[in-house]
Design a protein around this motif. Structure first.
Motif, PDB file in Angstrom:
ATOM      1  N   SER A  28       0.819  -1.216   0.000  1.00  0.00           N
ATOM      2  CA  SER A  28       0.000   0.000   0.000  1.00  0.00           C
ATOM      3  C   SER A  28       0.852   1.266   0.000  1.00  0.00           C
ATOM      4  O   SER A  28       1.768   1.404   0.805  1.00  0.00           O
ATOM      5  CB  SER A  28      -0.907   0.000   1.232  1.00  0.00           C
ATOM      6  N   GLY A  29       0.549   2.155  -0.920  1.00  0.00           N
ATOM      7  CA  GLY A  29       1.251   3.439  -1.002  1.00  0.00           C
ATOM      8  C   GLY A  29       2.331   3.485  -2.064  1.00  0.00           C
ATOM      9  O   GLY A  29       2.825   4.559  -2.391  1.00  0.00           O
ATOM     10  N   ILE A  30       2.704   2.323  -2.611  1.00  0.00           N
ATOM     11  CA  ILE A  30       3.727   2.296  -3.659  1.00  0.00           C
ATOM     12  C   ILE A  30       3.038   2.359  -5.020  1.00  0.00           C
ATOM     13  O   ILE A  30       2.215   1.510  -5.360  1.00  0.00           O
ATOM     14  CB  ILE A  30       4.627   1.052  -3.557  1.00  0.00           C
ATOM     15  N   HIS A  31       3.386   3.375  -5.788  1.00  0.00           N
ATOM     16  CA  HIS A  31       2.844   3.537  -7.136  1.00  0.00           C
ATOM     17  C   HIS A  31       3.593   2.646  -8.118  1.00  0.00           C
ATOM     18  O   HIS A  31       2.982   1.969  -8.947  1.00  0.00           O
ATOM     19  CB  HIS A  31       2.938   5.007  -7.558  1.00  0.00           C
ATOM     20  N   GLU A  32       4.917   2.649  -8.031  1.00  0.00           N
ATOM     21  CA  GLU A  32       5.745   1.844  -8.929  1.00  0.00           C
ATOM     22  C   GLU A  32       7.105   1.614  -8.288  1.00  0.00           C
ATOM     23  O   GLU A  32       7.610   2.464  -7.564  1.00  0.00           O
ATOM     24  CB  GLU A  32       5.918   2.563 -10.268  1.00  0.00           C
ATOM     25  N   ALA A  33       7.685   0.456  -8.564  1.00  0.00           N
ATOM     26  CA  ALA A  33       9.012   0.123  -8.049  1.00  0.00           C
ATOM     27  C   ALA A  33       9.928  -0.269  -9.201  1.00  0.00           C
ATOM     28  O   ALA A  33       9.511  -0.963 -10.124  1.00  0.00           O
ATOM     29  CB  ALA A  33       8.925  -1.025  -7.044  1.00  0.00           C
ATOM     30  N   ASN A  34      11.165   0.191  -9.141  1.00  0.00           N
ATOM     31  CA  ASN A  34      12.199  -0.169 -10.107  1.00  0.00           C
ATOM     32  C   ASN A  34      13.348  -0.750  -9.283  1.00  0.00           C
ATOM     33  O   ASN A  34      13.945  -0.044  -8.479  1.00  0.00           O
ATOM     34  CB  ASN A  34      12.656   1.067 -10.888  1.00  0.00           C
ATOM     35  N   VAL A  35      13.631  -2.023  -9.450  1.00  0.00           N
ATOM     36  CA  VAL A  35      14.634  -2.708  -8.628  1.00  0.00           C
ATOM     37  C   VAL A  35      15.868  -2.999  -9.468  1.00  0.00           C
ATOM     38  O   VAL A  35      15.766  -3.401 -10.627  1.00  0.00           O
ATOM     39  CB  VAL A  35      14.044  -4.013  -8.034  1.00  0.00           C
ATOM     40  N   TYR A  36      17.031  -2.797  -8.872  1.00  0.00           N
ATOM     41  CA  TYR A  36      18.311  -2.973  -9.560  1.00  0.00           C
ATOM     42  C   TYR A  36      19.386  -3.288  -8.524  1.00  0.00           C
ATOM     43  O   TYR A  36      19.181  -3.119  -7.323  1.00  0.00           O
ATOM     44  CB  TYR A  36      18.666  -1.712 -10.358  1.00  0.00           C
ATOM     45  N   GLY A  37      20.529  -3.741  -8.993  1.00  0.00           N
ATOM     46  CA  GLY A  37      21.638  -4.052  -8.104  1.00  0.00           C
ATOM     47  C   GLY A  37      22.624  -2.903  -8.026  1.00  0.00           C
ATOM     48  O   GLY A  37      22.857  -2.214  -9.020  1.00  0.00           O
ATOM     49  N   VAL A  38      23.180  -2.684  -6.831  1.00  0.00           N
ATOM     50  CA  VAL A  38      24.179  -1.628  -6.627  1.00  0.00           C
ATOM     51  C   VAL A  38      25.413  -2.216  -5.957  1.00  0.00           C
ATOM     52  O   VAL A  38      25.314  -3.137  -5.152  1.00  0.00           O
ATOM     53  CB  VAL A  38      23.631  -0.454  -5.774  1.00  0.00           C
ATOM     54  N   GLN A  39      26.554  -1.670  -6.311  1.00  0.00           N
ATOM     55  CA  GLN A  39      27.792  -2.102  -5.686  1.00  0.00           C
ATOM     56  C   GLN A  39      27.908  -1.478  -4.301  1.00  0.00           C
ATOM     57  O   GLN A  39      27.575  -0.307  -4.111  1.00  0.00           O
ATOM     58  CB  GLN A  39      28.986  -1.716  -6.536  1.00  0.00           C
ATOM     59  N   VAL A  40      28.368  -2.281  -3.353  1.00  0.00           N
ATOM     60  CA  VAL A  40      28.591  -1.818  -1.987  1.00  0.00           C
ATOM     61  C   VAL A  40      30.060  -2.070  -1.674  1.00  0.00           C
ATOM     62  O   VAL A  40      30.523  -3.207  -1.762  1.00  0.00           O
ATOM     63  CB  VAL A  40      27.690  -2.570  -0.981  1.00  0.00           C
ATOM     64  N   PRO A  41      30.795  -1.011  -1.333  1.00  0.00           N
ATOM     65  CA  PRO A  41      32.222  -1.192  -1.038  1.00  0.00           C
ATOM     66  C   PRO A  41      32.449  -2.271   0.030  1.00  0.00           C
ATOM     67  O   PRO A  41      31.755  -2.319   1.035  1.00  0.00           O
ATOM     68  CB  PRO A  41      32.654   0.187  -0.518  1.00  0.00           C
ATOM     69  N   GLY A  42      33.387  -3.154  -0.259  1.00  0.00           N
ATOM     70  CA  GLY A  42      33.734  -4.211   0.689  1.00  0.00           C
ATOM     71  C   GLY A  42      32.856  -5.440   0.615  1.00  0.00           C
ATOM     72  O   GLY A  42      33.007  -6.352   1.411  1.00  0.00           O
ATOM     73  N   HIS A  43      31.911  -5.474  -0.339  1.00  0.00           N
ATOM     74  CA  HIS A  43      31.018  -6.623  -0.480  1.00  0.00           C
ATOM     75  C   HIS A  43      31.062  -7.147  -1.903  1.00  0.00           C
ATOM     76  O   HIS A  43      31.158  -6.387  -2.861  1.00  0.00           O
ATOM     77  CB  HIS A  43      29.582  -6.239  -0.123  1.00  0.00           C
ATOM     78  N   GLU A  44      30.955  -8.457  -2.017  1.00  0.00           N
ATOM     79  CA  GLU A  44      30.943  -9.094  -3.324  1.00  0.00           C
ATOM     80  C   GLU A  44      29.529  -9.066  -3.899  1.00  0.00           C
ATOM     81  O   GLU A  44      28.549  -9.119  -3.165  1.00  0.00           O
ATOM     82  CB  GLU A  44      31.393 -10.553  -3.164  1.00  0.00           C
ATOM     83  N   GLY A  45      29.418  -8.964  -5.197  1.00  0.00           N
ATOM     84  CA  GLY A  45      28.120  -8.937  -5.845  1.00  0.00           C
ATOM     85  C   GLY A  45      27.495  -7.562  -5.770  1.00  0.00           C
ATOM     86  O   GLY A  45      28.183  -6.549  -5.614  1.00  0.00           O
ATOM     87  N   GLU A  90       8.015  10.142 -10.778  1.00  0.00           N
ATOM     88  CA  GLU A  90       7.612   8.770 -11.060  1.00  0.00           C
ATOM     89  C   GLU A  90       8.774   7.976 -11.639  1.00  0.00           C
ATOM     90  O   GLU A  90       9.639   8.534 -12.314  1.00  0.00           O
ATOM     91  CB  GLU A  90       6.453   8.754 -12.057  1.00  0.00           C
ATOM     92  N   VAL A  91       8.787   6.672 -11.388  1.00  0.00           N
ATOM     93  CA  VAL A  91       9.801   5.787 -11.958  1.00  0.00           C
ATOM     94  C   VAL A  91       9.792   5.912 -13.473  1.00  0.00           C
ATOM     95  O   VAL A  91      10.824   5.966 -14.115  1.00  0.00           O
ATOM     96  CB  VAL A  91       9.557   4.314 -11.536  1.00  0.00           C
ATOM     97  N   GLY A  92       8.614   5.990 -14.063  1.00  0.00           N
ATOM     98  CA  GLY A  92       8.476   6.063 -15.512  1.00  0.00           C
ATOM     99  C   GLY A  92       9.142   7.274 -16.126  1.00  0.00           C
ATOM    100  O   GLY A  92       9.482   7.272 -17.299  1.00  0.00           O
ATOM    101  N   SER A  93       9.361   8.320 -15.334  1.00  0.00           N
ATOM    102  CA  SER A  93      10.012   9.509 -15.885  1.00  0.00           C
ATOM    103  C   SER A  93      11.477   9.232 -16.196  1.00  0.00           C
ATOM    104  O   SER A  93      12.108   9.983 -16.920  1.00  0.00           O
ATOM    105  CB  SER A  93       9.898  10.689 -14.912  1.00  0.00           C
ATOM    106  N   ALA A  94      12.002   8.142 -15.665  1.00  0.00           N
ATOM    107  CA  ALA A  94      13.375   7.749 -15.957  1.00  0.00           C
ATOM    108  C   ALA A  94      13.406   6.553 -16.911  1.00  0.00           C
ATOM    109  O   ALA A  94      14.355   5.797 -16.936  1.00  0.00           O
ATOM    110  CB  ALA A  94      14.111   7.403 -14.663  1.00  0.00           C
ATOM    111  N   ALA A  95      12.356   6.385 -17.692  1.00  0.00           N
ATOM    112  CA  ALA A  95      12.276   5.265 -18.622  1.00  0.00           C
ATOM    113  C   ALA A  95      13.258   5.439 -19.765  1.00  0.00           C
ATOM    114  O   ALA A  95      13.637   6.549 -20.116  1.00  0.00           O
ATOM    115  CB  ALA A  95      10.861   5.133 -19.173  1.00  0.00           C
ATOM    116  N   SER A  96      13.651   4.323 -20.340  1.00  0.00           N
ATOM    117  CA  SER A  96      14.577   4.350 -21.472  1.00  0.00           C
ATOM    118  C   SER A  96      13.815   4.672 -22.750  1.00  0.00           C
ATOM    119  O   SER A  96      12.601   4.842 -22.749  1.00  0.00           O
ATOM    120  CB  SER A  96      15.290   2.999 -21.578  1.00  0.00           C
ATOM    121  N   HIS A  97      14.524   4.670 -23.863  1.00  0.00           N
ATOM    122  CA  HIS A  97      13.931   4.995 -25.156  1.00  0.00           C
ATOM    123  C   HIS A  97      12.811   4.039 -25.560  1.00  0.00           C
ATOM    124  O   HIS A  97      11.959   4.378 -26.360  1.00  0.00           O
ATOM    125  CB  HIS A  97      15.019   5.017 -26.228  1.00  0.00           C
TER     126      HIS A  97
END
Length: 138
Positions: A28-45, A90-97
């Motif tokens: 509840s309350g989430i319009h849209e979610a965009n999930v991705y991986g980020v690098q964290v210093p000192g951690h693998e993956g 909105e997440v969609g405002s950062a959509a690709s081509h």
């Protein structure tokens, strides 16, 4: 063949960004979610990060503790995002081509506060939070 950003590897597990985004989108309350991986210093993956666009008016009274509990209930522990980026737009405002969510720009900015807005247009005002491991603060 996987597209760049469709999965990331965290804690020796492959995580589907679509599965996590779909699950979080039911909270509840989430319009849209965009999930991705980020690098964290000192951690693998790559750790999971969810860029969330909240429903109008939800930002003020959003249930962050409830979101963490929901994520731990509905997702495998390794798939629960470690970070949340609250978008001012909105997440969609950062959509690709091709009108797909652009995970590459978000991933390039990562979790470094100094990088916000360098790749994602209008992202300088976004907030980046972290979801504590299960049991801490819940």
């Amino acid at each position: 063949m996987d597209r760049l950003g469709d999965t990331y590897r965290w804690k020796s597990e492959n995580v589907s960004t679509a599965e996590v985004a779909e699950t979080l989108g039911h909270f509840s309350g989430i319009h849209e979610a965009n999930v991705y991986g980020v690098q964290v210093p000192g951690h693998e993956g790559r750790a999971g990060c969810a860029a969330l666009s909240l429903d109008d008016g939800a930002r003020k009274d959003f249930d962050w503790k409830g979101l963490a509990a929901f994520a731990y209930q509905k997702l495998p522990r390794y798939a629960v995002p470690v970070f949340v980026r609250v978008l001012g737009t909105e997440v969609g405002s950062a959509a690709s081509h091709n009108n797909k969510q652009d995970k590459v720009k978000f991933g390039a900015e990562g979790i470094d506060p100094g990088m916000k807005g360098k790749k994602v247009v209008g992202g300088e005002g976004d907030e980046v939070w972290w979801i504590p491991p299960k049991g801490i603060g819940m």
